[in-house]
Design a protein around this motif. Sequence first.
Motif, PDB file in Angstrom:
ATOM      1  N   GLN A 196       0.884  -1.188   0.185  1.00 19.66           N
ATOM      2  CA  GLN A 196       0.159  -0.213   0.244  1.00 19.66           C
ATOM      3  C   GLN A 196       0.867   1.307   0.063  1.00 19.66           C
ATOM      4  N   ALA A 197       1.418   1.561  -1.179  1.00 23.01           N
ATOM      5  CA  ALA A 197       2.263   2.742  -1.099  1.00 23.01           C
ATOM      6  C   ALA A 197       1.671   3.972  -1.060  1.00 23.01           C
ATOM      7  N   GLU A 198       2.355   4.892  -0.087  1.00 24.50           N
ATOM      8  CA  GLU A 198       1.770   6.220   0.038  1.00 24.50           C
ATOM      9  C   GLU A 198       1.864   6.933  -1.236  1.00 24.50           C
ATOM     10  N   ILE A 199       0.654   7.794  -1.257  1.00 26.34           N
ATOM     11  CA  ILE A 199       0.294   8.553  -2.365  1.00 26.34           C
ATOM     12  C   ILE A 199       0.967   9.803  -2.501  1.00 26.34           C
ATOM     13  N   VAL A 200       1.090  10.672  -3.539  1.00 26.89           N
ATOM     14  CA  VAL A 200       1.440  12.069  -3.475  1.00 26.89           C
ATOM     15  C   VAL A 200       0.284  13.124  -3.493  1.00 26.89           C
ATOM     16  N   GLU A 201       0.186  13.729  -2.442  1.00 25.83           N
ATOM     17  CA  GLU A 201      -1.154  14.338  -2.166  1.00 25.83           C
ATOM     18  C   GLU A 201      -0.999  15.626  -2.793  1.00 25.83           C
ATOM     19  N   GLN A 202       0.173  16.366  -2.920  1.00 26.07           N
ATOM     20  CA  GLN A 202       0.199  17.826  -3.352  1.00 26.07           C
ATOM     21  C   GLN A 202       0.949  18.006  -4.711  1.00 26.07           C
ATOM     22  N   PRO A 203       0.502  18.729  -5.810  1.00 30.58           N
ATOM     23  CA  PRO A 203       1.376  18.676  -6.881  1.00 30.58           C
ATOM     24  C   PRO A 203       2.608  19.243  -6.703  1.00 30.58           C
ATOM     25  N   LYS A 204       3.117  20.341  -5.699  1.00 33.83           N
ATOM     26  CA  LYS A 204       4.343  20.307  -5.427  1.00 33.83           C
ATOM     27  C   LYS A 204       5.395  19.268  -5.159  1.00 33.83           C
ATOM     28  N   GLN A 205       4.830  18.256  -4.627  1.00 33.66           N
ATOM     29  CA  GLN A 205       5.520  17.072  -4.261  1.00 33.66           C
ATOM     30  C   GLN A 205       5.927  16.432  -5.280  1.00 33.66           C
ATOM     31  N   LEU A 206       4.862  16.334  -6.523  1.00 36.97           N
ATOM     32  CA  LEU A 206       5.271  15.801  -7.622  1.00 36.97           C
ATOM     33  C   LEU A 206       6.279  16.479  -8.274  1.00 36.97           C
ATOM     34  N   ALA A 207       6.308  17.872  -8.302  1.00 40.07           N
ATOM     35  CA  ALA A 207       7.143  18.811  -8.919  1.00 40.07           C
ATOM     36  C   ALA A 207       8.864  18.281  -8.355  1.00 40.07           C
ATOM     37  N   HIS A 208       8.424  18.235  -6.974  1.00 42.22           N
ATOM     38  CA  HIS A 208       9.950  17.995  -6.132  1.00 42.22           C
ATOM     39  C   HIS A 208      10.520  16.649  -6.738  1.00 42.22           C
ATOM     40  N   ILE A 209       9.636  15.631  -6.846  1.00 41.77           N
ATOM     41  CA  ILE A 209      10.173  14.288  -7.454  1.00 41.77           C
ATOM     42  C   ILE A 209      10.647  14.545  -9.067  1.00 41.77           C
ATOM     43  N   LEU A 210       9.962  15.331  -9.700  1.00 40.34           N
ATOM     44  CA  LEU A 210      10.393  15.444 -11.141  1.00 40.34           C
ATOM     45  C   LEU A 210      11.928  16.238 -10.827  1.00 40.34           C
ATOM     46  N   TRP A 211      11.847  17.097 -10.014  1.00 38.87           N
ATOM     47  CA  TRP A 211      13.168  18.149  -9.865  1.00 38.87           C
ATOM     48  C   TRP A 211      14.316  17.161  -9.678  1.00 38.87           C
ATOM     49  N   ALA A 212      14.189  16.199  -8.568  1.00 40.40           N
ATOM     50  CA  ALA A 212      15.010  15.347  -8.172  1.00 40.40           C
ATOM     51  C   ALA A 212      15.571  14.409  -9.140  1.00 40.40           C
ATOM     52  N   ALA A 213      14.466  13.853 -10.042  1.00 38.93           N
ATOM     53  CA  ALA A 213      14.662  12.881 -11.172  1.00 38.93           C
ATOM     54  C   ALA A 213      15.529  13.473 -12.092  1.00 38.93           C
ATOM     55  N   SER A 214      15.421  14.894 -12.492  1.00 35.37           N
ATOM     56  CA  SER A 214      16.078  15.532 -13.616  1.00 35.37           C
ATOM     57  C   SER A 214      17.557  15.683 -13.355  1.00 35.37           C
ATOM     58  N   ARG A 215      18.120  15.555 -12.272  1.00 29.72           N
ATOM     59  CA  ARG A 215      19.647  15.548 -12.106  1.00 29.72           C
ATOM     60  C   ARG A 215      20.552  14.263 -12.630  1.00 29.72           C
ATOM     61  N   GLY A 216      21.580  15.063 -12.961  1.00 25.04           N
ATOM     62  CA  GLY A 216      22.553  14.074 -13.645  1.00 25.04           C
ATOM     63  C   GLY A 216      22.366  13.456 -15.079  1.00 25.04           C
ATOM     64  N   ASP A 217      23.291  12.472 -15.326  1.00 24.09           N
ATOM     65  CA  ASP A 217      23.213  11.960 -16.952  1.00 24.09           C
ATOM     66  C   ASP A 217      21.951  11.354 -17.138  1.00 24.09           C
ATOM     67  N   THR A 218      21.360  10.730 -16.142  1.00 21.04           N
ATOM     68  CA  THR A 218      20.342   9.882 -16.639  1.00 21.04           C
ATOM     69  C   THR A 218      18.928  10.845 -16.385  1.00 21.04           C
ATOM     70  N   GLY A 219      18.950  12.146 -16.265  1.00 23.71           N
ATOM     71  CA  GLY A 219      17.779  13.071 -15.739  1.00 23.71           C
ATOM     72  C   GLY A 219      16.654  12.777 -16.704  1.00 23.71           C
ATOM     73  N   LYS A 220      16.884  12.939 -17.961  1.00 24.03           N
ATOM     74  CA  LYS A 220      15.736  12.689 -19.190  1.00 24.03           C
ATOM     75  C   LYS A 220      15.317  11.354 -18.990  1.00 24.03           C
ATOM     76  N   ARG A 221      15.957  10.613 -18.785  1.00 26.87           N
ATOM     77  CA  ARG A 221      15.280   9.245 -18.697  1.00 26.87           C
ATOM     78  C   ARG A 221      14.628   8.887 -17.243  1.00 26.87           C
ATOM     79  N   ASN A 222      14.906   9.309 -16.145  1.00 26.92           N
ATOM     80  CA  ASN A 222      14.459   9.440 -14.944  1.00 26.92           C
ATOM     81  C   ASN A 222      12.942  10.134 -14.980  1.00 26.92           C
ATOM     82  N   VAL A 223      13.129  11.386 -15.563  1.00 24.65           N
ATOM     83  CA  VAL A 223      11.824  12.084 -15.360  1.00 24.65           C
ATOM     84  C   VAL A 223      10.914  11.626 -16.423  1.00 24.65           C
TER      85      VAL A 223
END
Length: 251
Positions: free
Chosen positions: A20-47
């Motif tokens: 029962q994975a925790e859900i993302v409640e707020q858009p800003k949380q998803l924005a934070h996930i996407l920001w974290a994912a965008s870092r580094g050489d694999t950023g485009k893949r991770n986003v």
Amino acid sequence: MARTRPVNRLESVTVPGSGQAEIVEQPKQLAHILWAASRGDTGKRNVALIWMLFGSGLRINEVAQLKIGDIYHSTGELKQAFRLPGTYTKTGKPRTVYLLVPQQRASLEDLRAQRIEDRVMLSEDGTFGGLAPDSPVFLSLKGKQWRKLSFNFKKYPDADGNIKTTLVCGSFENLARDLIKQAGIHGGSSHSGRRSLASWMDRKGFDLQLIQDILGHSTADMTLIYIDPWEKRIKEVFKNSCLGLKLPDFH
């Protein structure tokens, strides 16, 4: 018959690994996930990976098995919907998957452009947007070399007690979990995208049958398990239920 939304998850703490994975409640949380994912050489893949989980409600191992020919037309145009083969799914049943979120589509095109620039698994005749149609959409990066993901077989009992076998990509599961947890979703996992999408659609008032069809569940009861009750809405109901009533004057 109308089905009620579950409320039991208000009364318990999400336990990582419990399914029962925790859900993302707020858009800003998803924005934070996407920001974290965008870092580094694999950023485009991770986003692009995060968008496939939250934008289409795919399971992580379904994402890992996607081929270029699944999501692109031979003309190079990105599909708006495609049929996910049953061989990719946990249940063995095919379903329709939608690629309609503008940001998600942009992320896939960014990933394609990187593949073209790095000349990774290109098509021989320039079709399918320049990429080989049988090549995976998502690859791993080892040093400077893009490679196909590694999979293992996993056995699990289905609802009828029958043992099923499915392909899993442990490295991708771990990657998604880490990216989501970096945004403060400590009970998050790759399944948070699927659960969040279901809960978001429910909160917008979309029909339960529609949510069930998008997730590819065989029963509405299974879909209800995915939908988190909205504590904010519950509080508003109680707050507004007795508006206008005055307390007795005891003086």
